[in-house]
Design a protein around this motif. Sequence first.
Motif, PDB file in Angstrom:
ATOM      1  N   TRP A 111       0.701  -1.337   0.031  1.00 45.92           N
ATOM      2  CA  TRP A 111       0.097  -0.138  -0.248  1.00 45.92           C
ATOM      3  C   TRP A 111       1.039   1.205  -0.271  1.00 45.92           C
ATOM      4  O   TRP A 111       2.165   1.635   1.063  1.00 45.92           O
ATOM      5  CB  TRP A 111      -0.629   0.105   1.011  1.00 45.92           C
ATOM      6  N   HIS A 112       0.924   2.586  -0.773  1.00 45.05           N
ATOM      7  CA  HIS A 112       1.217   2.993  -1.198  1.00 45.05           C
ATOM      8  C   HIS A 112       0.484   4.328  -1.476  1.00 45.05           C
ATOM      9  O   HIS A 112      -0.434   3.700  -2.376  1.00 45.05           O
ATOM     10  CB  HIS A 112       3.109   2.909  -2.124  1.00 45.05           C
ATOM     11  N   ASP A 113       1.192   5.639  -1.365  1.00 42.08           N
ATOM     12  CA  ASP A 113      -0.024   6.757  -2.056  1.00 42.08           C
ATOM     13  C   ASP A 113       0.416   6.842  -3.155  1.00 42.08           C
ATOM     14  O   ASP A 113       1.610   6.742  -3.642  1.00 42.08           O
ATOM     15  CB  ASP A 113       0.253   8.038  -0.995  1.00 42.08           C
ATOM     16  N   ILE A 114      -0.224   7.745  -4.239  1.00 40.10           N
ATOM     17  CA  ILE A 114      -0.147   7.909  -5.485  1.00 40.10           C
ATOM     18  C   ILE A 114      -0.561   9.645  -5.629  1.00 40.10           C
ATOM     19  O   ILE A 114      -1.559  10.086  -4.899  1.00 40.10           O
ATOM     20  CB  ILE A 114       0.109   7.312  -7.246  1.00 40.10           C
ATOM     21  N   THR A 115       0.035  10.389  -6.474  1.00 45.15           N
ATOM     22  CA  THR A 115      -0.527  11.849  -6.550  1.00 45.15           C
ATOM     23  C   THR A 115      -0.892  11.815  -8.206  1.00 45.15           C
ATOM     24  O   THR A 115      -0.396  11.830  -8.957  1.00 45.15           O
ATOM     25  CB  THR A 115       0.640  12.820  -6.336  1.00 45.15           C
ATOM     26  N   LEU A 116      -2.717  12.757  -7.430  1.00 39.84           N
ATOM     27  CA  LEU A 116      -3.214  12.877  -9.174  1.00 39.84           C
ATOM     28  C   LEU A 116      -2.684  13.667  -9.293  1.00 39.84           C
ATOM     29  O   LEU A 116      -1.887  15.204  -9.019  1.00 39.84           O
ATOM     30  CB  LEU A 116      -4.729  12.723  -9.144  1.00 39.84           C
ATOM     31  N   ALA A 131      -4.968  13.139  -4.024  1.00 43.22           N
ATOM     32  CA  ALA A 131      -3.873  11.075  -3.607  1.00 43.22           C
ATOM     33  C   ALA A 131      -5.045  10.291  -3.578  1.00 43.22           C
ATOM     34  O   ALA A 131      -5.892  10.482  -3.137  1.00 43.22           O
ATOM     35  CB  ALA A 131      -3.133  12.312  -2.588  1.00 43.22           C
ATOM     36  N   ALA A 132      -4.310   8.890  -3.151  1.00 44.11           N
ATOM     37  CA  ALA A 132      -5.534   8.077  -3.562  1.00 44.11           C
ATOM     38  C   ALA A 132      -4.045   6.657  -2.793  1.00 44.11           C
ATOM     39  O   ALA A 132      -2.657   6.968  -3.433  1.00 44.11           O
ATOM     40  CB  ALA A 132      -5.881   7.541  -4.538  1.00 44.11           C
ATOM     41  N   ARG A 133      -4.729   6.348  -1.848  1.00 43.86           N
ATOM     42  CA  ARG A 133      -4.045   4.788  -1.458  1.00 43.86           C
ATOM     43  C   ARG A 133      -4.238   3.959  -2.322  1.00 43.86           C
ATOM     44  O   ARG A 133      -4.968   2.935  -1.529  1.00 43.86           O
ATOM     45  CB  ARG A 133      -4.090   4.931   0.077  1.00 43.86           C
ATOM     46  N   VAL A 134      -3.188   2.638  -2.982  1.00 42.72           N
ATOM     47  CA  VAL A 134      -3.497   2.082  -3.274  1.00 42.72           C
ATOM     48  C   VAL A 134      -2.322   0.950  -3.620  1.00 42.72           C
ATOM     49  O   VAL A 134      -1.466   1.270  -3.321  1.00 42.72           O
ATOM     50  CB  VAL A 134      -3.745   2.028  -5.042  1.00 42.72           C
ATOM     51  N   PRO A 200      13.017  -0.799   1.400  1.00 47.80           N
ATOM     52  CA  PRO A 200      12.154  -0.753   2.555  1.00 47.80           C
ATOM     53  C   PRO A 200      11.378   0.964   2.403  1.00 47.80           C
ATOM     54  O   PRO A 200       9.746   0.175   2.919  1.00 47.80           O
ATOM     55  CB  PRO A 200      13.099  -0.510   3.444  1.00 47.80           C
ATOM     56  N   ALA A 201      11.492   1.258   1.549  1.00 50.33           N
ATOM     57  CA  ALA A 201      10.597   3.196   1.111  1.00 50.33           C
ATOM     58  C   ALA A 201       9.070   2.159   0.518  1.00 50.33           C
ATOM     59  O   ALA A 201       8.517   3.441   0.029  1.00 50.33           O
ATOM     60  CB  ALA A 201      11.179   3.914   1.200  1.00 50.33           C
ATOM     61  N   SER A 202       9.492   1.626  -0.902  1.00 50.33           N
ATOM     62  CA  SER A 202       8.689   1.311  -1.322  1.00 50.33           C
ATOM     63  C   SER A 202       8.371  -0.169  -2.080  1.00 50.33           C
ATOM     64  O   SER A 202       7.576  -1.003  -2.364  1.00 50.33           O
ATOM     65  CB  SER A 202       8.840   1.811  -3.207  1.00 50.33           C
ATOM     66  N   MET A 209       1.267  -5.038   5.882  1.00 52.31           N
ATOM     67  CA  MET A 209       0.114  -4.655   4.614  1.00 52.31           C
ATOM     68  C   MET A 209      -1.081  -5.150   4.627  1.00 52.31           C
ATOM     69  O   MET A 209      -2.351  -4.708   4.750  1.00 52.31           O
ATOM     70  CB  MET A 209       1.102  -5.864   3.365  1.00 52.31           C
ATOM     71  N   LEU A 210      -1.257  -6.344   5.717  1.00 52.85           N
ATOM     72  CA  LEU A 210      -2.332  -6.950   5.985  1.00 52.85           C
ATOM     73  C   LEU A 210      -3.356  -6.575   6.696  1.00 52.85           C
ATOM     74  O   LEU A 210      -4.102  -6.090   6.971  1.00 52.85           O
ATOM     75  CB  LEU A 210      -2.497  -9.005   6.221  1.00 52.85           C
ATOM     76  N   ALA A 211      -2.494  -5.725   8.184  1.00 56.17           N
ATOM     77  CA  ALA A 211      -2.792  -4.904   8.570  1.00 56.17           C
ATOM     78  C   ALA A 211      -3.497  -4.029   8.100  1.00 56.17           C
ATOM     79  O   ALA A 211      -4.864  -3.106   9.225  1.00 56.17           O
ATOM     80  CB  ALA A 211      -2.197  -4.302  10.155  1.00 56.17           C
ATOM     81  N   GLU A 212      -3.455  -3.206   7.206  1.00 51.74           N
ATOM     82  CA  GLU A 212      -4.042  -2.270   6.342  1.00 51.74           C
ATOM     83  C   GLU A 212      -5.004  -2.532   5.337  1.00 51.74           C
ATOM     84  O   GLU A 212      -5.566  -1.558   5.060  1.00 51.74           O
ATOM     85  CB  GLU A 212      -2.885  -1.656   5.799  1.00 51.74           C
TER      86      GLU A 212
END
Length: 236
Positions: A111-116, A131-134, A200-202, A209-212
Amino acid sequence: MKPVLVLQHMVDDGPAYLGRWLQQQGLPADVRCHQAGQPFPATLHGYRAMAILGGPMSANDDMPHLRQAEQLVREGVASGIPVIGHCLGGQLMARALGGTVGPSIAPEIGWHDITLHDNATAQTWFGDVRAARVYRWHYEAFSVPAGALALAASPACVHQAFALGPHLALQFHVEQDLAKMKEWLAAAGDGYVRSLRLHPASVQAAQPMLAEAEQSLAAQQALASRIYHYWLASAA
Protein backbone atom coordinates in the motif's frame (compact mmCIF):
# COMPACT_ATOMS: atom_id res chain seq x y z
CA MET A 1 -26.04 -8.45 -23.68
CA LYS A 2 -22.45 -8.30 -24.86
CA PRO A 3 -19.95 -9.60 -22.28
CA VAL A 4 -16.84 -7.91 -20.95
CA LEU A 5 -13.67 -9.74 -21.98
CA VAL A 6 -11.19 -10.27 -19.13
CA LEU A 7 -7.68 -11.39 -20.08
CA GLN A 8 -6.12 -13.30 -17.18
CA HIS A 9 -2.49 -14.40 -17.45
CA MET A 10 -2.01 -16.52 -14.30
CA VAL A 11 -4.40 -18.69 -12.30
CA ASP A 12 -3.57 -16.84 -9.08
CA ASP A 13 -4.36 -13.43 -10.60
CA GLY A 14 -8.11 -13.54 -11.18
CA PRO A 15 -10.55 -10.64 -11.56
CA ALA A 16 -11.18 -10.45 -7.77
CA TYR A 17 -13.10 -7.24 -7.03
CA LEU A 18 -13.55 -6.51 -10.74
CA GLY A 19 -15.36 -9.82 -11.15
CA ARG A 20 -17.67 -9.08 -8.23
CA TRP A 21 -18.32 -5.57 -9.47
CA LEU A 22 -19.32 -6.81 -12.92
CA GLN A 23 -21.63 -9.36 -11.33
CA GLN A 24 -23.23 -6.67 -9.16
CA GLN A 25 -23.89 -4.57 -12.26
CA GLY A 26 -25.47 -7.55 -14.00
CA LEU A 27 -22.77 -7.56 -16.68
CA PRO A 28 -21.60 -10.91 -18.07
CA ALA A 29 -17.85 -11.56 -18.19
CA ASP A 30 -15.83 -13.85 -20.43
CA VAL A 31 -12.67 -14.60 -18.43
CA ARG A 32 -9.85 -16.19 -20.44
CA CYS A 33 -6.89 -17.51 -18.40
CA HIS A 34 -3.76 -18.20 -20.44
CA GLN A 35 -2.11 -20.38 -17.78
CA ALA A 36 -5.26 -22.52 -17.61
CA GLY A 37 -5.03 -23.19 -21.36
CA GLN A 38 -7.82 -20.82 -22.41
CA PRO A 39 -6.74 -18.97 -25.58
CA PHE A 40 -7.33 -15.26 -25.91
CA PRO A 41 -9.88 -14.46 -28.64
CA ALA A 42 -8.74 -13.36 -32.07
CA THR A 43 -10.97 -10.28 -32.05
CA LEU A 44 -13.04 -8.04 -29.78
CA HIS A 45 -16.05 -8.43 -32.04
CA GLY A 46 -19.04 -9.25 -29.84
CA TYR A 47 -17.55 -7.74 -26.65
CA ARG A 48 -18.61 -4.51 -24.95
CA ALA A 49 -15.22 -3.84 -23.26
CA MET A 50 -11.92 -5.49 -22.31
CA ALA A 51 -9.96 -5.65 -19.05
CA ILE A 52 -6.39 -6.96 -18.81
CA LEU A 53 -5.08 -8.27 -15.50
CA GLY A 54 -1.53 -8.52 -14.12
CA GLY A 55 1.13 -11.20 -13.98
CA PRO A 56 4.75 -11.84 -12.94
CA MET A 57 6.18 -11.82 -16.45
CA SER A 58 7.60 -8.76 -18.19
CA ALA A 59 5.47 -7.11 -20.84
CA ASN A 60 8.61 -7.32 -23.00
CA ASP A 61 8.85 -11.12 -22.75
CA ASP A 62 8.60 -13.04 -26.02
CA MET A 63 5.26 -14.70 -25.31
CA PRO A 64 2.65 -14.99 -28.08
CA HIS A 65 -0.30 -14.41 -25.74
CA LEU A 66 1.19 -11.04 -24.69
CA ARG A 67 1.42 -9.95 -28.32
CA GLN A 68 -2.18 -11.12 -28.83
CA ALA A 69 -3.27 -8.98 -25.89
CA GLU A 70 -1.52 -5.98 -27.47
CA GLN A 71 -3.27 -6.61 -30.77
CA LEU A 72 -6.62 -6.63 -28.96
CA VAL A 73 -5.68 -3.32 -27.29
CA ARG A 74 -5.05 -1.75 -30.68
CA GLU A 75 -8.35 -3.12 -31.96
CA GLY A 76 -10.17 -1.73 -28.93
CA VAL A 77 -8.69 1.74 -29.41
CA ALA A 78 -9.41 1.71 -33.15
CA SER A 79 -13.01 0.55 -32.69
CA GLY A 80 -13.88 2.49 -29.53
CA ILE A 81 -14.29 -0.61 -27.33
CA PRO A 82 -13.11 0.56 -23.87
CA VAL A 83 -9.94 -1.09 -22.55
CA ILE A 84 -8.59 -1.01 -18.99
CA GLY A 85 -5.27 -2.50 -17.91
CA HIS A 86 -4.11 -3.41 -14.40
CA CYS A 87 -0.32 -3.42 -13.78
CA LEU A 88 1.01 -5.78 -16.49
CA GLY A 89 -2.21 -5.00 -18.36
CA GLY A 90 -1.39 -1.30 -18.29
CA GLN A 91 2.15 -2.03 -19.47
CA LEU A 92 0.79 -4.05 -22.40
CA MET A 93 -1.47 -1.12 -23.29
CA ALA A 94 1.54 1.20 -23.28
CA ARG A 95 3.52 -1.09 -25.58
CA ALA A 96 0.55 -1.60 -27.90
CA LEU A 97 0.13 2.17 -28.29
CA GLY A 98 3.79 2.94 -28.98
CA GLY A 99 5.12 3.41 -25.45
CA THR A 100 7.84 1.48 -23.67
CA VAL A 101 8.19 -0.68 -20.55
CA GLY A 102 11.34 -0.83 -18.45
CA PRO A 103 12.60 -1.01 -14.85
CA SER A 104 10.79 1.20 -12.37
CA ILE A 105 12.82 3.65 -10.27
CA ALA A 106 12.28 1.13 -7.47
CA PRO A 107 9.94 -1.84 -7.05
CA GLU A 108 6.62 -1.01 -5.43
CA ILE A 109 4.87 -3.66 -3.34
CA GLY A 110 2.02 -3.08 -0.92
CA TRP A 111 0.00 0.00 0.00
CA HIS A 112 1.44 3.34 -1.13
CA ASP A 113 0.15 6.76 -2.08
CA ILE A 114 -0.09 8.14 -5.59
CA THR A 115 -0.44 11.81 -6.47
CA LEU A 116 -3.07 12.69 -9.06
CA HIS A 117 -2.14 15.26 -11.67
CA ASP A 118 -4.10 18.51 -11.79
CA ASN A 119 -6.05 17.97 -14.99
CA ALA A 120 -9.69 17.42 -15.86
CA THR A 121 -9.12 13.88 -17.13
CA ALA A 122 -7.62 12.76 -13.82
CA GLN A 123 -10.62 14.25 -12.01
CA THR A 124 -13.00 12.46 -14.35
CA TRP A 125 -11.47 9.06 -13.64
CA PHE A 126 -10.46 9.44 -9.99
CA GLY A 127 -12.72 12.14 -8.62
CA ASP A 128 -11.91 15.44 -6.96
CA VAL A 129 -8.92 14.17 -4.96
CA ARG A 130 -5.22 14.95 -5.17
CA ALA A 131 -3.98 11.64 -3.77
CA ALA A 132 -5.08 8.03 -3.36
CA ARG A 133 -3.71 5.02 -1.51
CA VAL A 134 -3.58 2.01 -3.80
CA TYR A 135 -2.13 -1.50 -3.92
CA ARG A 136 0.92 -2.26 -6.04
CA TRP A 137 3.19 -5.17 -6.91
CA HIS A 138 5.53 -4.34 -9.78
CA TYR A 139 9.18 -4.08 -10.75
CA GLU A 140 8.75 -2.43 -14.16
CA ALA A 141 6.78 0.59 -15.32
CA PHE A 142 5.42 2.12 -18.52
CA SER A 143 5.96 5.34 -20.43
CA VAL A 144 2.98 7.37 -21.62
CA PRO A 145 2.32 6.80 -25.33
CA ALA A 146 1.96 9.72 -27.71
CA GLY A 147 -1.58 11.11 -27.62
CA ALA A 148 -2.34 9.74 -24.14
CA LEU A 149 -2.45 11.83 -20.96
CA ALA A 150 -0.55 11.06 -17.75
CA LEU A 151 -2.85 11.02 -14.71
CA ALA A 152 -0.81 10.06 -11.64
CA ALA A 153 2.69 9.51 -10.23
CA SER A 154 4.59 8.33 -7.16
CA PRO A 155 8.19 8.83 -5.95
CA ALA A 156 9.24 5.39 -7.20
CA CYS A 157 7.21 5.41 -10.41
CA VAL A 158 6.90 8.44 -12.69
CA HIS A 159 3.74 7.23 -14.43
CA GLN A 160 1.06 5.46 -12.39
CA ALA A 161 -1.79 5.89 -14.89
CA PHE A 162 -2.60 7.25 -18.32
CA ALA A 163 -5.80 7.67 -20.29
CA LEU A 164 -6.59 7.79 -23.98
CA GLY A 165 -10.27 8.58 -24.43
CA PRO A 166 -12.27 5.77 -22.76
CA HIS A 167 -9.14 3.63 -22.30
CA LEU A 168 -7.23 3.57 -19.00
CA ALA A 169 -3.87 2.04 -18.10
CA LEU A 170 -3.01 1.58 -14.42
CA GLN A 171 0.30 0.58 -12.83
CA PHE A 172 -1.55 -0.58 -9.69
CA HIS A 173 -4.17 -3.15 -8.73
CA VAL A 174 -7.56 -1.55 -8.08
CA GLU A 175 -9.06 -5.03 -8.60
CA GLN A 176 -7.24 -6.41 -5.56
CA ASP A 177 -9.09 -8.15 -2.73
CA LEU A 178 -7.96 -9.77 0.51
CA ALA A 179 -8.03 -13.35 -0.76
CA LYS A 180 -5.78 -12.57 -3.71
CA MET A 181 -3.43 -10.51 -1.55
CA LYS A 182 -2.99 -13.43 0.86
CA GLU A 183 -2.41 -15.82 -2.03
CA TRP A 184 0.30 -13.59 -3.49
CA LEU A 185 2.05 -13.20 -0.14
CA ALA A 186 1.98 -16.94 0.45
CA ALA A 187 3.68 -17.49 -2.90
CA ALA A 188 6.12 -14.57 -2.64
CA GLY A 189 9.63 -15.75 -3.32
CA ASP A 190 13.21 -14.55 -3.05
CA GLY A 191 12.56 -11.55 -5.27
CA TYR A 192 10.13 -10.10 -2.77
CA VAL A 193 12.44 -10.80 0.18
CA ARG A 194 15.37 -9.17 -1.61
CA SER A 195 13.27 -6.16 -2.63
CA LEU A 196 12.04 -5.73 0.94
CA ARG A 197 15.63 -5.60 2.15
CA LEU A 198 16.90 -3.25 -0.55
CA HIS A 199 13.88 -0.95 -0.95
CA PRO A 200 12.10 -0.59 2.41
CA ALA A 201 10.63 2.77 1.40
CA SER A 202 8.63 1.29 -1.48
CA VAL A 203 8.24 -2.38 -0.51
CA GLN A 204 5.95 -3.15 2.41
CA ALA A 205 6.38 -6.11 4.75
CA ALA A 206 3.62 -8.70 4.85
CA GLN A 207 2.32 -8.00 8.36
CA PRO A 208 1.71 -4.24 7.96
CA MET A 209 0.39 -4.86 4.45
CA LEU A 210 -2.29 -7.21 5.77
CA ALA A 211 -2.98 -5.04 8.81
CA GLU A 212 -3.76 -2.10 6.56
CA ALA A 213 -5.87 -4.12 4.15
CA GLU A 214 -9.28 -3.69 5.81
CA GLN A 215 -9.21 0.09 5.73
CA SER A 216 -7.31 0.61 2.50
CA LEU A 217 -9.16 -2.10 0.56
CA ALA A 218 -12.52 -0.50 1.31
CA ALA A 219 -11.32 2.90 0.10
CA GLN A 220 -9.62 1.43 -2.96
CA GLN A 221 -12.68 -0.57 -3.96
CA ALA A 222 -14.81 2.57 -3.74
CA LEU A 223 -12.30 4.20 -6.09
CA ALA A 224 -12.33 1.12 -8.33
CA SER A 225 -16.11 1.27 -8.57
CA ARG A 226 -15.90 4.88 -9.80
CA ILE A 227 -13.19 3.95 -12.32
CA TYR A 228 -15.08 0.93 -13.62
CA HIS A 229 -18.32 2.92 -13.98
CA TYR A 230 -16.59 5.53 -16.11
CA TRP A 231 -14.68 2.89 -18.10
CA LEU A 232 -17.92 1.22 -19.17
CA ALA A 233 -19.96 4.41 -19.59
CA SER A 234 -19.09 4.77 -23.27
CA ALA A 235 -19.86 1.08 -23.87
CA ALA A 236 -23.43 1.32 -22.54
